[in-house]
Design a protein around this motif. Structure first.
Motif, mmCIF file in Angstrom:
data_model
loop_
_atom_site.group_PDB
_atom_site.id
_atom_site.type_symbol
_atom_site.label_atom_id
_atom_site.label_comp_id
_atom_site.label_asym_id
_atom_site.label_seq_id
_atom_site.Cartn_x
_atom_site.Cartn_y
_atom_site.Cartn_z
ATOM 1 N N ALA A 159 28.759 -2.838 29.673
ATOM 2 C CA ALA A 159 27.396 -3.560 30.060
ATOM 3 C C ALA A 159 26.302 -2.629 29.957
ATOM 4 N N SER A 160 26.966 -1.580 30.945
ATOM 5 C CA SER A 160 25.631 -0.778 31.290
ATOM 6 C C SER A 160 25.102 0.164 30.584
ATOM 7 N N ASN A 161 25.750 -0.249 29.716
ATOM 8 C CA ASN A 161 24.363 0.623 28.129
ATOM 9 C C ASN A 161 23.778 -0.081 27.788
ATOM 10 N N VAL A 162 23.420 -1.334 27.796
ATOM 11 C CA VAL A 162 22.908 -1.873 27.120
ATOM 12 C C VAL A 162 21.705 -2.243 27.940
ATOM 13 N N ILE A 163 20.651 -0.986 26.994
ATOM 14 C CA ILE A 163 19.175 -1.318 27.412
ATOM 15 C C ILE A 163 17.951 -1.705 26.269
ATOM 16 N N LEU A 164 18.519 -2.535 26.382
ATOM 17 C CA LEU A 164 16.986 -3.472 24.499
ATOM 18 C C LEU A 164 15.566 -3.712 25.545
ATOM 19 N N PRO A 165 15.160 -2.923 24.152
ATOM 20 C CA PRO A 165 13.444 -3.507 24.524
ATOM 21 C C PRO A 165 13.226 -5.623 24.552
ATOM 22 N N GLY A 166 12.450 -5.695 25.659
ATOM 23 C CA GLY A 166 12.404 -7.098 26.323
ATOM 24 C C GLY A 166 11.481 -7.730 25.611
ATOM 25 N N PRO A 167 11.495 -9.227 25.483
ATOM 26 C CA PRO A 167 10.342 -9.542 25.452
ATOM 27 C C PRO A 167 8.720 -10.171 26.384
ATOM 28 N N THR A 168 9.229 -9.294 27.702
ATOM 29 C CA THR A 168 8.342 -9.007 28.585
ATOM 30 C C THR A 168 7.590 -7.625 28.073
ATOM 31 N N LEU A 176 7.511 3.979 23.913
ATOM 32 C CA LEU A 176 8.353 4.219 24.517
ATOM 33 C C LEU A 176 9.901 3.997 24.231
ATOM 34 N N ARG A 177 10.576 3.211 24.435
ATOM 35 C CA ARG A 177 11.819 2.761 24.119
ATOM 36 C C ARG A 177 12.468 2.951 22.703
ATOM 37 N N PHE A 178 11.076 3.129 21.629
ATOM 38 C CA PHE A 178 11.881 3.179 20.505
ATOM 39 C C PHE A 178 11.528 4.501 20.046
ATOM 40 N N ALA A 179 11.030 5.433 20.767
ATOM 41 C CA ALA A 179 10.127 6.569 20.651
ATOM 42 C C ALA A 179 12.028 7.695 20.677
ATOM 43 N N GLU A 180 12.309 6.795 22.094
ATOM 44 C CA GLU A 180 13.261 7.687 22.555
ATOM 45 C C GLU A 180 14.416 7.909 21.673
ATOM 46 N N LYS A 181 14.976 6.632 20.579
ATOM 47 C CA LYS A 181 15.206 6.846 19.528
ATOM 48 C C LYS A 181 14.641 7.195 18.198
ATOM 49 N N ASN A 182 13.925 7.933 18.469
ATOM 50 C CA ASN A 182 13.539 8.661 17.366
ATOM 51 C C ASN A 182 12.160 7.527 16.177
ATOM 52 N N LEU A 183 12.744 7.047 16.899
ATOM 53 C CA LEU A 183 11.674 5.815 16.148
ATOM 54 C C LEU A 183 10.401 5.522 16.116
ATOM 55 N N ASN A 184 8.815 5.126 15.418
ATOM 56 C CA ASN A 184 7.217 5.706 15.406
ATOM 57 C C ASN A 184 7.195 4.082 15.445
ATOM 58 N N THR A 185 6.028 3.802 15.594
ATOM 59 C CA THR A 185 5.102 2.046 15.790
ATOM 60 C C THR A 185 5.595 1.677 15.288
ATOM 61 N N GLN A 186 5.268 1.969 13.788
ATOM 62 C CA GLN A 186 5.754 1.236 12.175
ATOM 63 C C GLN A 186 7.050 0.306 12.391
ATOM 64 N N ASP A 187 7.537 1.687 13.410
ATOM 65 C CA ASP A 187 9.225 0.946 13.072
ATOM 66 C C ASP A 187 9.469 -0.560 14.371
ATOM 67 N N LEU A 188 8.569 -0.052 15.447
ATOM 68 C CA LEU A 188 8.939 -1.087 16.387
ATOM 69 C C LEU A 188 8.074 -2.485 16.106
ATOM 70 N N VAL A 189 6.528 -2.430 15.259
ATOM 71 C CA VAL A 189 6.238 -3.573 14.495
ATOM 72 C C VAL A 189 6.761 -4.006 13.219
ATOM 73 N N VAL A 190 8.005 -3.338 12.448
ATOM 74 C CA VAL A 190 8.747 -3.907 11.363
ATOM 75 C C VAL A 190 9.412 -4.742 12.396
ATOM 76 N N LEU A 191 10.580 -4.328 13.151
ATOM 77 C CA LEU A 191 11.525 -4.813 14.316
ATOM 78 C C LEU A 191 11.129 -6.458 14.584
ATOM 79 N N ALA A 192 9.805 -6.055 15.638
ATOM 80 C CA ALA A 192 9.666 -7.130 15.831
ATOM 81 C C ALA A 192 9.416 -7.875 15.154
ATOM 82 N N ALA A 193 8.733 -7.995 13.903
ATOM 83 C CA ALA A 193 8.012 -8.958 13.125
ATOM 84 C C ALA A 193 9.082 -9.644 12.371
#
Length: 238
Positions: A159-168, A176-193
């Motif tokens: 459970a301590s490994n679970v660090i996910l982007p939060g709605p707030t 920053l969290r997505f960049a740590e996973k080698n994911l860019n801003t487009q990936d962030l927008v796609v996932l959030a949508a």
């Protein structure tokens, strides 16, 4: 997260999951990397078996679609697409607060049971989850994409490994969290949508329009013209 299944194909999930397959599955260079046709004759009908299970569960409850897609994301974002989120037990990933609302474990278990009959000790749960997420998205009206196979199931689930982007989280923190996973801003927008294949419940973002940081006002980073539009069309307040 909402359970609506009115999916907009404009939310192009393919690039996001291809990036996950390439960057978030195996961190050890010497482990086999996922590829199409991985199982070959060892389990030639793996995709049709998973698809059949997905179809029956989608018809029984369309809310399984956003549930499984969200589970796949929660699995991949933590320590790669290794199905460690499926492991049960004290202090496992499933017990972490962001994962308490995950649903659809029975779908993966059903597919695994059928695959163990057809191809014993061959197909990983990680591959089953990846295929199920793709098939649920497709059945809900989204795109279809080839899923590279050959992931290994993880044996560590904390459970301590679970660090996910939060709605707030702010946009800066999310990036920053997505960049740590080698994911860019487009990936962030796609996932959030699209990662829930639907609309988020008002409770997730309501404060940003009415009481941002307990100020009694909307979030100042939101375009002023967008605030009343969202209130009228999405929150159904006015």
């Amino acid at each position: 997260m909402g359970s609506s299944t009115n999916f907009n194909p404009c939310y192009v999930l393919l690039p996001f999951f291809l990036v996950l397959a390439a960057n978030a599955t195996h961190t050890n260079f010497f482990l086999p990397r996922p590829r199409t046709g991985y199982y070959g004759s060892a389990c030639w009908n793996v995709e049709s078996i998973v698809r059949s299970v997905v179809e029956s569960n989608y018809l029984a409850n369309p809310a399984n679609a956003p549930g499984i897609l969200r589970m796949h994301f929660h699995d991949c974002f933590v320590q790669g697409c290794d199905a460690s989120v499926l492991l049960a037990g004290p202090n496992s990933e499933r017990t972490a607060i962001p994962n308490l609302s995950l649903r659809g474990f029975n779908v993966i278990e059903e597919a695994k049971t059928q695959l163990e009959i057809a191809c014993p000790r061959t197909v990983s749960c990680a591959d089953i989850l990846a295929l199920a997420a793709r098939d649920f998205v497709n059945l809900a009206g989204g795109p279809w994409w080839p899923v590279p196979l050959g992931r290994l199931d993880g044996r560590v689930s904390l459970a301590s490994n679970v660090i996910l982007p939060g709605p707030t989280d702010s946009v800066a923190v999310q990036k920053l969290r997505f960049a740590e996973k080698n994911l860019n801003t487009q990936d962030l927008v796609v996932l959030a949508a699209g990662h829930t294949i639907g609309t988020a419940g008002c409770v997730v973002f309501r404060d940003r329009f009415f009481n941002y940081d307990n100020t009694g006002s909307p979030d100042p980073t939101i375009a002023p013209s967008f605030v009343p539009q969202m209130i009228r069309s999405k929150l159904n307040v006015l």
